[in-house]
Design a protein around this motif. Structure first.
Motif, PDB file in Angstrom:
ATOM      1  N   ASN A 149      -0.986   2.681  -5.387  1.00  0.00           N
ATOM      2  CA  ASN A 149      -1.872   2.575  -6.540  1.00  0.00           C
ATOM      3  C   ASN A 149      -2.410   3.979  -6.791  1.00  0.00           C
ATOM      4  O   ASN A 149      -3.335   4.440  -6.128  1.00  0.00           O
ATOM      5  N   VAL A 150      -1.780   4.651  -7.733  1.00  0.00           N
ATOM      6  CA  VAL A 150      -2.037   6.077  -7.936  1.00  0.00           C
ATOM      7  C   VAL A 150      -3.470   6.344  -8.391  1.00  0.00           C
ATOM      8  O   VAL A 150      -4.140   7.247  -7.891  1.00  0.00           O
ATOM      9  N   GLN A 151      -3.953   5.523  -9.312  1.00  0.00           N
ATOM     10  CA  GLN A 151      -5.325   5.773  -9.805  1.00  0.00           C
ATOM     11  C   GLN A 151      -6.339   5.606  -8.668  1.00  0.00           C
ATOM     12  O   GLN A 151      -7.167   6.479  -8.439  1.00  0.00           O
ATOM     13  N   GLN A 152      -6.262   4.483  -7.944  1.00  0.00           N
ATOM     14  CA  GLN A 152      -7.251   4.226  -6.894  1.00  0.00           C
ATOM     15  C   GLN A 152      -7.124   5.235  -5.748  1.00  0.00           C
ATOM     16  O   GLN A 152      -8.118   5.736  -5.236  1.00  0.00           O
ATOM     17  N   TYR A 153      -5.888   5.512  -5.350  1.00  0.00           N
ATOM     18  CA  TYR A 153      -5.677   6.476  -4.267  1.00  0.00           C
ATOM     19  C   TYR A 153      -6.251   7.835  -4.651  1.00  0.00           C
ATOM     20  O   TYR A 153      -6.970   8.477  -3.876  1.00  0.00           O
ATOM     21  N   SER A 154      -5.963   8.266  -5.859  1.00  0.00           N
ATOM     22  CA  SER A 154      -6.368   9.629  -6.232  1.00  0.00           C
ATOM     23  C   SER A 154      -7.873   9.724  -6.467  1.00  0.00           C
ATOM     24  O   SER A 154      -8.484  10.772  -6.254  1.00  0.00           O
ATOM     25  N   GLN A 155      -8.494   8.598  -6.860  1.00  0.00           N
ATOM     26  CA  GLN A 155      -9.965   8.626  -6.994  1.00  0.00           C
ATOM     27  C   GLN A 155     -10.611   8.778  -5.615  1.00  0.00           C
ATOM     28  O   GLN A 155     -11.603   9.503  -5.469  1.00  0.00           O
TER      29      GLN A 155
ATOM     30  N   PRO B 298       0.648  -0.100   5.286  1.00  0.00           N
ATOM     31  CA  PRO B 298       1.444  -1.279   5.618  1.00  0.00           C
ATOM     32  C   PRO B 298       0.697  -2.549   5.194  1.00  0.00           C
ATOM     33  O   PRO B 298      -0.501  -2.510   4.948  1.00  0.00           O
ATOM     34  N   ASN B 299       1.437  -3.648   5.117  1.00  0.00           N
ATOM     35  CA  ASN B 299       0.796  -4.916   4.764  1.00  0.00           C
ATOM     36  C   ASN B 299       0.045  -5.512   5.947  1.00  0.00           C
ATOM     37  O   ASN B 299       0.478  -5.408   7.078  1.00  0.00           O
ATOM     38  N   ASN B 300      -1.079  -6.116   5.653  1.00  0.00           N
ATOM     39  CA  ASN B 300      -1.759  -6.961   6.619  1.00  0.00           C
ATOM     40  C   ASN B 300      -1.589  -8.369   6.064  1.00  0.00           C
ATOM     41  O   ASN B 300      -1.695  -8.570   4.854  1.00  0.00           O
ATOM     42  N   THR B 301      -1.298  -9.329   6.929  1.00  0.00           N
ATOM     43  CA  THR B 301      -0.980 -10.664   6.405  1.00  0.00           C
ATOM     44  C   THR B 301      -2.143 -11.265   5.618  1.00  0.00           C
ATOM     45  O   THR B 301      -1.934 -12.099   4.761  1.00  0.00           O
ATOM     46  N   GLN B 302      -3.386 -10.836   5.924  1.00  0.00           N
ATOM     47  CA  GLN B 302      -4.526 -11.503   5.290  1.00  0.00           C
ATOM     48  C   GLN B 302      -5.170 -10.731   4.159  1.00  0.00           C
ATOM     49  O   GLN B 302      -6.059 -11.235   3.487  1.00  0.00           O
ATOM     50  N   ARG B 303      -4.779  -9.475   3.990  1.00  0.00           N
ATOM     51  CA  ARG B 303      -5.394  -8.742   2.889  1.00  0.00           C
ATOM     52  C   ARG B 303      -4.460  -7.659   2.385  1.00  0.00           C
ATOM     53  O   ARG B 303      -3.915  -6.888   3.175  1.00  0.00           O
ATOM     54  N   GLN B 304      -4.305  -7.594   1.087  1.00  0.00           N
ATOM     55  CA  GLN B 304      -3.519  -6.531   0.477  1.00  0.00           C
ATOM     56  C   GLN B 304      -4.397  -5.291   0.336  1.00  0.00           C
ATOM     57  O   GLN B 304      -5.544  -5.399  -0.087  1.00  0.00           O
ATOM     58  N   PRO B 305      -3.872  -4.114   0.679  1.00  0.00           N
ATOM     59  CA  PRO B 305      -4.689  -2.905   0.583  1.00  0.00           C
ATOM     60  C   PRO B 305      -5.168  -2.613  -0.838  1.00  0.00           C
ATOM     61  O   PRO B 305      -6.288  -2.168  -1.034  1.00  0.00           O
ATOM     62  N   TRP B 306      -4.337  -2.829  -1.817  1.00  0.00           N
ATOM     63  CA  TRP B 306      -4.752  -2.604  -3.206  1.00  0.00           C
ATOM     64  C   TRP B 306      -4.495  -3.869  -3.988  1.00  0.00           C
ATOM     65  O   TRP B 306      -3.548  -4.600  -3.701  1.00  0.00           O
ATOM     66  N   PRO B 307      -5.320  -4.122  -4.984  1.00  0.00           N
ATOM     67  CA  PRO B 307      -5.240  -5.410  -5.689  1.00  0.00           C
ATOM     68  C   PRO B 307      -3.888  -5.648  -6.377  1.00  0.00           C
ATOM     69  O   PRO B 307      -3.412  -6.764  -6.410  1.00  0.00           O
ATOM     70  N   ASN B 308      -3.253  -4.613  -6.902  1.00  0.00           N
ATOM     71  CA  ASN B 308      -2.018  -4.850  -7.638  1.00  0.00           C
ATOM     72  C   ASN B 308      -0.796  -4.505  -6.797  1.00  0.00           C
ATOM     73  O   ASN B 308      -0.284  -5.326  -6.070  1.00  0.00           O
ATOM     74  N   ALA B 309      -0.346  -3.284  -6.894  1.00  0.00           N
ATOM     75  CA  ALA B 309       0.856  -2.909  -6.166  1.00  0.00           C
ATOM     76  C   ALA B 309       0.578  -1.675  -5.312  1.00  0.00           C
ATOM     77  O   ALA B 309      -0.440  -1.015  -5.467  1.00  0.00           O
ATOM     78  N   ILE B 310       1.492  -1.416  -4.376  1.00  0.00           N
ATOM     79  CA  ILE B 310       1.431  -0.205  -3.558  1.00  0.00           C
ATOM     80  C   ILE B 310       2.575   0.692  -4.005  1.00  0.00           C
ATOM     81  O   ILE B 310       3.703   0.199  -4.088  1.00  0.00           O
TER      82      ILE B 310
END
Lengths: 312, 299
Positions: free
Chosen positions: A57-63, A43-55
């Motif tokens: 993020n297949v590459q980052q999640y899978s790494q 989920p979104n946090n108002t002060q920080r996005q979990p991933w830099p681009n979009a949710i």
């Protein structure tokens, strides 16, 4: 908002009273594998996005998932060869998602401390009651999965509120890995409890060295060795702490782990001078033997500022 | 499209020389030869900034390069910076003592107020005023009175400093005049030459002592992510070149920044010791404080 968190007093490194680790050792060494779960659709946090681009993020999640599926075992087997026990920085939801990893750690008598529920759930914006709920969840989840009562805390993804450290102290945590101001432990100025600021490290943390500073494996091993040699030298005067925080999705990559072993072999060759411990063991020793003398030294130097964290 | 205003294509200062009046345009081959004392060809000024980074930076007019990064409370960057003032700086002091070298410590007023034991440890080194804190950047948007108040506050926190470095080396077009007006003799923000240059203002002269951005440990090791080995090598290459140029250009100098939370890390401090030992082995190179450089130059 405060200019100074007032969580600890200024304590000049030069001329501190001598700390000696158990067995007359000069340096307390601990290793902190981060065992983390990043959500696919956080989920979104108002002060920080979990991933830099979009949710998502297949590459980052899978790494990160590679770290869990492949990486931890590689690192565990490496640490086994050097008789090192890890202090696990744990996103506690991993106990539910991947209990096999937890069992592998328990089998090795590793310590666990809380690194929040998920690495994609941040403390920003939480009420104290919500942060308390995270702590209750952390304590209960780890106790149920491992039988251990956790004593350490590293806020998820290093996100805090003004209440975080007061709350963990109030809940009888013994150490915080959240602050980076020193190479020795120091009492924190919380409203209650007896909370130690434990040297963790960003500078020699593999996320910083590999992902931020862009080091290659040889350079990482080289700085680990230099870091260790310097802290060991200084540990003769007063005991120092060195932690290597690790992330299997980075260090256990097949092109890195063998080179990392060079640094580990160097450190582990110094058995006469080094106390190989866990975070909790170091915190306990400090609390029992050096808590009062440290506060007395700070007071004697005339630098005790009074008050507690975020409350001058 | 109406385009930009016609002023945008008018160039009132388009004429020979500089576009300001602090110093004249002068090519390196036209400057009088400077000779340092004792046959020294290259002078080195070691500048150690001692900075306070508040947890709640205003970001006005911009964030200091070392300021907080993540949302409040960014305990991570606050404590990483504070490491320099608690631990790292003492490693630097020890390395300087081993090499019997003096450095120039640029001290924020807020550091002096908070960390009295650290200030006492600087005995034997030079103390330079370095503004109030990293959250007090000098810039064009300040009124003259506001900037004067910042300078007064910084100077009052320290035992009669003769020199100045601005937070983030940022100035307004009034800064040099206000620094001269406050009786300061030299400033380490500008680096347009390889020798000190005297600046003129309506309130008196002030010497500009060069300070290398490219060789600063912050720039090279942190921003550019280069290695400590390479940092030492590049500084020694610079020294070699300045020494080679001595016959043609006379004495020259390098201002080198040593940031406590960068070079003071356990895995980096060896590089400072190595650098000091290589400099110490050279008879034609000498480490001087900003005050000594100022004095030598004026003599």
């Amino acid at each position: 908002m405060k200019a100074d968190p007032n969580l600890y007093d200024y304590w000049p490194y030069a001329g501190r009273p001598k700390i000696v680790w158990p067995g007359g050792k000069k340096l307390a060494f601990w290793i902190a594998p981060n065992i983390e779960f990043y959500e696919f659709m956080p989920p979104n946090n108002t002060q920080r996005q979990p991933w830099p681009n979009a949710i998502p993020n297949v590459q980052q999640y899978s790494q990160r998932d590679f770290g869990n599926r492949v990486g931890h075992l590689r690192l565990m087997e490496l640490l086994d060869r050097y008789n090192l026990r890890g202090s696990v920085s744990l996103n506690v939801a991993l106990c539910d998602h991947h209990p096999e990893i937890i069992e592998d750690c328990v089998k090795r008598d590793w310590e666990f401390f809380s690194h929040g529920i998920y690495n994609t759930r941040y403390s920003y914006g939480m009420s104290p009651a919500q942060e308390q709920e995270v702590l209750n969840d952390s304590i209960a989840t780890v106790e149920k999965a491992t039988g251990q009562r956790i004593r350490g805390y590293l806020a998820p993804a290093l996100t805090h509120t003004e209440s975080t450290l007061d709350l963990i102290a109030e809940n009888d945590f013994w150490y915080s890995c959240d602050l980076f101001q020193d190479d020795q432990p120091q009492p924190l100025k919380t409203k209650s409890g007896k909370l130690v600021s434990m040297p963790y490290s960003l500078e020699v943390n593999d996320v910083i060295t590999y992902s931020v500073m862009g080091m290659d494996p040889d350079r990482y091993s080289d700085i680990l060795i230099r870091h260790f040699d310097q802290l060991l030298l200084e540990g003769e005067r007063s005991g120092t702490v060195m932690c290597i925080p690790l992330h299997a999705y980075l260090v256990s990559q097949p092109h890195r782990l063998k080179v990392f072993e060079k640094a580990l072999a160097h450190i582990c060759a110094h058995t006469d001078d080094v106390w190989f411990a866990t975070g909790k063991e170091i915190a306990e020793h400090f609390r029992d033997n050096y808590w009062d003398s440290t506060l007395a030294d700070i007071k004697a130097r005339g630098v005790a500022a009074g008050g507690t964290g975020f409350a001058p | 499209m109406s385009g930009l205003s016609t002023d945008y294509l008018s160039y009132p200062k388009r004429a020979y020389g500089q576009d300001h009046s602090f110093y004249d345009w002068r090519l390196s081959q036209n400057r009088p030869k400077l000779e340092w004392k004792n046959g020294v060809k290259v002078a080195i000024c070691l500048i150690v900034p001692l900075e306070f980074f508040p947890l709640n930076p205003s970001g006005v007019p911009y964030k200091h390069p070392g300021a907080m990064v993540t949302p409040y409370p960014d305990l991570r960057h606050f404590t990483v910076r504070d490491y320099g003032n608690r631990v790292g700086v003492y490693r630097i002091l020890e390395a300087l003592e081993e090499a019997k070298s003096q450095a120039t410590f640029a001290v924020n007023g807020e550091i002096a107020r908070r960390y009295a034991p650290l200030l006492q440890k600087l005995e034997g080194h030079e103390i330079l005023a370095h503004g109030v804190s990293t959250n007090h950047i000098h810039h064009e948007g300040l009124s003259r009175q506001e900037e004067e108040a910042l300078i007064d506050r910084a100077l009052n926190a320290l035992p009669s400093p003769k020199g100045w470095m601005s937070p983030a080396r940022g100035q307004s077009s009034r800064s040099l005049e206000l620094l001269a007006q406050s009786g300061l003799d030299y400033c380490l923000d500008w680096e347009m030459d390889q020798v000190p240059v005297m600046a003129k203002t309506d309130k008196g002269d002030i010497m500009l002592i060069p300070n290398s951005y490219e060789l600063s440990d912050f720039t090279l090791l942190h921003t550019r992510r280069q290695t400590e080995e390479s940092w030492v090598k590049q500084i020694m290459s610079a020294i070699d070149m300045l020494a080679e140029e001595h016959e043609r250009f006379g004495g020259q100098m390098l201002g080198l920044t040593l940031t406590p939370y960068i070079i003071g890390q356990p895995f980096r401090i060896w590089a400072l010791r190595e650098l000091l030992s290589r400099i110490g082995a050279r008879e034609d190179v000498r480490i001087l404080t900003a005050a000594q450089i100022n004095q030598d130059f004026r003599e």
